[in-house]
Scaffold this motif. Structure first.
Motif, PDB file in Angstrom:
ATOM      1  N   MET A   1     -15.167 -10.310  -3.283  1.00 61.45           N
ATOM      2  CA  MET A   1     -15.968  -8.837  -3.880  1.00 61.45           C
ATOM      3  C   MET A   1     -15.419  -8.579  -5.168  1.00 61.45           C
ATOM      4  O   MET A   1     -15.988  -8.047  -6.180  1.00 61.45           O
ATOM      5  CB  MET A   1     -15.993  -7.905  -2.850  1.00 61.45           C
ATOM      6  CG  MET A   1     -17.027  -8.151  -1.518  1.00 61.45           C
ATOM      7  SD  MET A   1     -16.516  -6.836  -0.296  1.00 61.45           S
ATOM      8  CE  MET A   1     -17.196  -5.429  -1.062  1.00 61.45           C
ATOM      9  N   THR A   2     -13.760  -8.524  -5.083  1.00 59.37           N
ATOM     10  CA  THR A   2     -13.337  -7.848  -6.343  1.00 59.37           C
ATOM     11  C   THR A   2     -11.975  -8.493  -6.434  1.00 59.37           C
ATOM     12  O   THR A   2     -10.784  -8.060  -6.068  1.00 59.37           O
ATOM     13  CB  THR A   2     -13.013  -6.292  -6.129  1.00 59.37           C
ATOM     14  OG1 THR A   2     -12.111  -6.329  -4.698  1.00 59.37           O
ATOM     15  CG2 THR A   2     -14.092  -5.568  -6.063  1.00 59.37           C
ATOM     16  N   PRO A   3     -11.993  -9.823  -7.109  1.00 58.50           N
ATOM     17  CA  PRO A   3     -10.804 -10.538  -7.228  1.00 58.50           C
ATOM     18  C   PRO A   3      -9.819 -10.053  -7.823  1.00 58.50           C
ATOM     19  O   PRO A   3     -10.067  -9.484  -9.003  1.00 58.50           O
ATOM     20  CB  PRO A   3     -11.303 -12.003  -8.157  1.00 58.50           C
ATOM     21  CG  PRO A   3     -12.901 -11.983  -7.546  1.00 58.50           C
ATOM     22  CD  PRO A   3     -13.281 -10.500  -7.493  1.00 58.50           C
ATOM     23  N   ASN A   4      -8.412 -10.145  -7.547  1.00 53.71           N
ATOM     24  CA  ASN A   4      -7.141  -9.541  -7.855  1.00 53.71           C
ATOM     25  C   ASN A   4      -7.376  -7.882  -8.007  1.00 53.71           C
ATOM     26  O   ASN A   4      -6.267  -7.108  -8.683  1.00 53.71           O
ATOM     27  CB  ASN A   4      -7.029 -10.221  -9.332  1.00 53.71           C
ATOM     28  CG  ASN A   4      -6.961 -11.718  -9.351  1.00 53.71           C
ATOM     29  OD1 ASN A   4      -6.280 -12.261  -8.657  1.00 53.71           O
ATOM     30  ND2 ASN A   4      -7.602 -12.386 -10.399  1.00 53.71           N
ATOM     31  N   LYS A   5      -8.144  -7.262  -7.557  1.00 55.07           N
ATOM     32  CA  LYS A   5      -8.030  -5.903  -7.721  1.00 55.07           C
ATOM     33  C   LYS A   5      -7.875  -4.937  -6.290  1.00 55.07           C
ATOM     34  O   LYS A   5      -7.776  -3.740  -6.441  1.00 55.07           O
ATOM     35  CB  LYS A   5      -9.479  -5.402  -7.856  1.00 55.07           C
ATOM     36  CG  LYS A   5     -10.130  -5.921  -9.340  1.00 55.07           C
ATOM     37  CD  LYS A   5     -11.425  -5.433  -9.825  1.00 55.07           C
ATOM     38  CE  LYS A   5     -11.759  -5.903 -11.230  1.00 55.07           C
ATOM     39  NZ  LYS A   5     -12.814  -5.267 -11.729  1.00 55.07           N
ATOM     40  N   MET A   6      -7.165  -5.722  -5.567  1.00 59.11           N
ATOM     41  CA  MET A   6      -6.569  -4.967  -4.329  1.00 59.11           C
ATOM     42  C   MET A   6      -5.342  -5.596  -4.012  1.00 59.11           C
ATOM     43  O   MET A   6      -4.859  -7.003  -4.476  1.00 59.11           O
ATOM     44  CB  MET A   6      -7.599  -4.911  -2.910  1.00 59.11           C
ATOM     45  CG  MET A   6      -7.724  -6.345  -2.276  1.00 59.11           C
ATOM     46  SD  MET A   6      -8.502  -7.667  -3.206  1.00 59.11           S
ATOM     47  CE  MET A   6     -10.024  -7.096  -3.060  1.00 59.11           C
ATOM     48  N   LEU A   7      -4.571  -5.250  -2.955  1.00 57.37           N
ATOM     49  CA  LEU A   7      -3.236  -5.574  -2.414  1.00 57.37           C
ATOM     50  C   LEU A   7      -3.191  -5.845  -1.139  1.00 57.37           C
ATOM     51  O   LEU A   7      -3.653  -4.843  -0.331  1.00 57.37           O
ATOM     52  CB  LEU A   7      -2.097  -4.516  -2.932  1.00 57.37           C
ATOM     53  CG  LEU A   7      -2.205  -4.445  -4.330  1.00 57.37           C
ATOM     54  CD1 LEU A   7      -2.794  -3.219  -4.795  1.00 57.37           C
ATOM     55  CD2 LEU A   7      -0.585  -4.102  -4.933  1.00 57.37           C
ATOM     56  N   PHE A   8      -2.911  -7.082  -0.575  1.00 58.38           N
ATOM     57  CA  PHE A   8      -3.268  -7.233   0.966  1.00 58.38           C
ATOM     58  C   PHE A   8      -1.754  -7.159   1.612  1.00 58.38           C
ATOM     59  O   PHE A   8      -0.915  -7.370   1.219  1.00 58.38           O
ATOM     60  CB  PHE A   8      -3.823  -8.684   0.976  1.00 58.38           C
ATOM     61  CG  PHE A   8      -4.990  -8.935   0.719  1.00 58.38           C
ATOM     62  CD1 PHE A   8      -5.358  -9.596  -0.366  1.00 58.38           C
ATOM     63  CD2 PHE A   8      -6.051  -8.309   1.378  1.00 58.38           C
ATOM     64  CE1 PHE A   8      -6.759  -9.886  -0.625  1.00 58.38           C
ATOM     65  CE2 PHE A   8      -7.399  -8.663   1.128  1.00 58.38           C
ATOM     66  CZ  PHE A   8      -7.623  -9.082   0.015  1.00 58.38           C
ATOM     67  N   LEU A   9      -2.048  -6.626   2.934  1.00 60.09           N
ATOM     68  CA  LEU A   9      -0.835  -6.455   3.838  1.00 60.09           C
ATOM     69  C   LEU A   9      -1.153  -6.992   4.998  1.00 60.09           C
ATOM     70  O   LEU A   9      -2.382  -6.663   5.437  1.00 60.09           O
ATOM     71  CB  LEU A   9      -0.349  -4.853   3.937  1.00 60.09           C
ATOM     72  CG  LEU A   9       0.233  -4.427   2.528  1.00 60.09           C
ATOM     73  CD1 LEU A   9       0.356  -2.873   3.106  1.00 60.09           C
ATOM     74  CD2 LEU A   9       1.373  -4.946   2.299  1.00 60.09           C
ATOM     75  N   PHE A  10      -0.416  -7.824   5.682  1.00 56.01           N
ATOM     76  CA  PHE A  10      -0.676  -8.513   7.095  1.00 56.01           C
ATOM     77  C   PHE A  10       0.596  -7.975   7.992  1.00 56.01           C
ATOM     78  O   PHE A  10       1.494  -8.383   7.793  1.00 56.01           O
ATOM     79  CB  PHE A  10      -0.779  -9.882   6.935  1.00 56.01           C
ATOM     80  CG  PHE A  10      -2.025 -10.191   5.964  1.00 56.01           C
ATOM     81  CD1 PHE A  10      -1.815 -11.146   5.112  1.00 56.01           C
ATOM     82  CD2 PHE A  10      -3.213  -9.648   6.147  1.00 56.01           C
ATOM     83  CE1 PHE A  10      -2.875 -11.604   4.039  1.00 56.01           C
ATOM     84  CE2 PHE A  10      -4.345 -10.006   5.370  1.00 56.01           C
ATOM     85  CZ  PHE A  10      -3.945 -11.020   4.228  1.00 56.01           C
TER      86      PHE A  10
END
Length: 337
Positions: A275-284
């Motif tokens: 949906m928004t490449p490179n525009k969020m930061l992921f946490l797992f």
């Protein structure tokens, strides 16, 4: 409480309108509440090796965050705004300003989908005393620092909200609007935001992969539809896909017809990134390793012998797959301590 170890990348800003926005997933409806002034957002983030950096200057950025619950319970807004008294203890915008002045630059917002959907919002308008600049300065200064602070000017609130009453500007139609407003207010005052899904056994969506992904997609779509997403929010929001999967009995591997953390994480990250490449930061967060003394979001042991001897859930397959993803270097792990 939040104990976050994060890493990710920053987004690229594009033009946008102040009214109806268009996201990567299609047309957006205009927001129905008055947003906070744009203020002064912190720089978008990127990652270099294992270090979070300013996407423009490439200098390291230290995350100094707090946890503020409320969207994960029936309250439907961050807690404590009912306190009364002065604006310093009751008014949302003022408190966010104070947090930024105290040196915090990040907030974790736990949420649950069912509570965001509620339309019977809690009226948090309160009569309150408005502190003077001098009183606010005293409140934010350690007594031993008072002499030096007396010579310094307290920065103005970059995103002030009107206060005939404290919190009178909060959206009143539904909790989801308040969630979006809160994201905008934190970002406007220079803070990064961690969106932390916390089912905690209260809602079943993590047991159905399609349902889990579609609900995350829906709320992220709303965030990306905010008029200032590209200019102010992109690269400043972390997606903590699921808080403490152990609380839901979820292991890394699928169990019967229930997905594991591996499937939930990868499918959600794939969808949101598309949906928004490179525009969020992921946490797992880790899971399934309680017998090794790891819980509350920990659980990343991959040593085959240890896994076999202790009967641990195995995250190896997840890591083998995530390294092939386009967001590989934009992933962090989080373990609550």
């Amino acid at each position: 409480s939040a104990g976050t170890n994060t890493s990710e990348s920053a987004g690229t800003n594009t033009s946008e309108s102040a009214g109806t926005n268009t996201s990567a997933s299609g047309a957006c409806s205009a927001i129905t509440y008055k947003p906070p002034p744009p203020g002064k957002p912190a720089p978008a983030l990127d990652v270099q090796g294992s270090t979070i950096i300013n996407a423009i200057t490439k200098q390291p950025v230290q995350i100094r965050g707090i946890n503020w619950f409320g969207f994960n319970v029936p309250m439907g807004m961050v807690d404590g705004l009912w306190a009364g008294g002065s604006d310093a203890t009751t008014d949302f915008s003022t408190i966010v300003y104070e947090l930024s002045m105290l040196g915090y630059n990040a907030v974790r917002l736990p949420f649950a989908h069912d509570y965001l959907a509620k339309t019977d919002v809690w009226d948090l308008k309160r009569d309150c005393t408005i502190l003077t600049t001098s009183q606010t300065k005293t409140r934010l200064t350690r007594p031993q620092d008072a002499p030096a602070a007396a010579q310094k000017r307290l920065p103005n609130n970059a995103s002030p909200m009107p206060k005939p009453q404290c919190n009178g500007y909060l959206p009143m139609s539904k909790n989801e609007d308040r969630f979006l407003f809160a994201i905008q207010q934190f970002v406007a005052l220079g803070m990064y935001v961690i969106l932390d899904y916390q089912p905690q056994g209260l809602e079943p969506y993590a047991y159905k992969l399609d349902d889990f992904v579609s609900r995350w997609s829906a709320i992220w779509q709303k965030v990306t539809c905010l008029p200032n997403f590209n200019s102010d929010i992109a690269g400043r929001v972390f997606i903590d896909v699921m808080n403490e999967p152990d609380s839901m009995g979820i292991r890394w591997e699928a169990q019967g017809d229930r997905p594991g953390a591996e499937q939930l994480y990868l499918a959600t990250a794939d969808r949101l990134y598309s949906m928004t490449p490179n525009k969020m930061l992921f946490l797992f967060e880790g899971t399934g390793q309680n017998s090794f003394g790891l819980n509350w979001g920990n659980g990343f042991v991959t040593d085959p012998q240890t896994i076999q001897n202790r009967g641990l859930s195995n995250p190896t397959s997840f890591f083998n797959q995530v390294v092939a993803k386009p967001y590989t270097r934009k992933v962090g792990s989080v373990g609550d301590q």
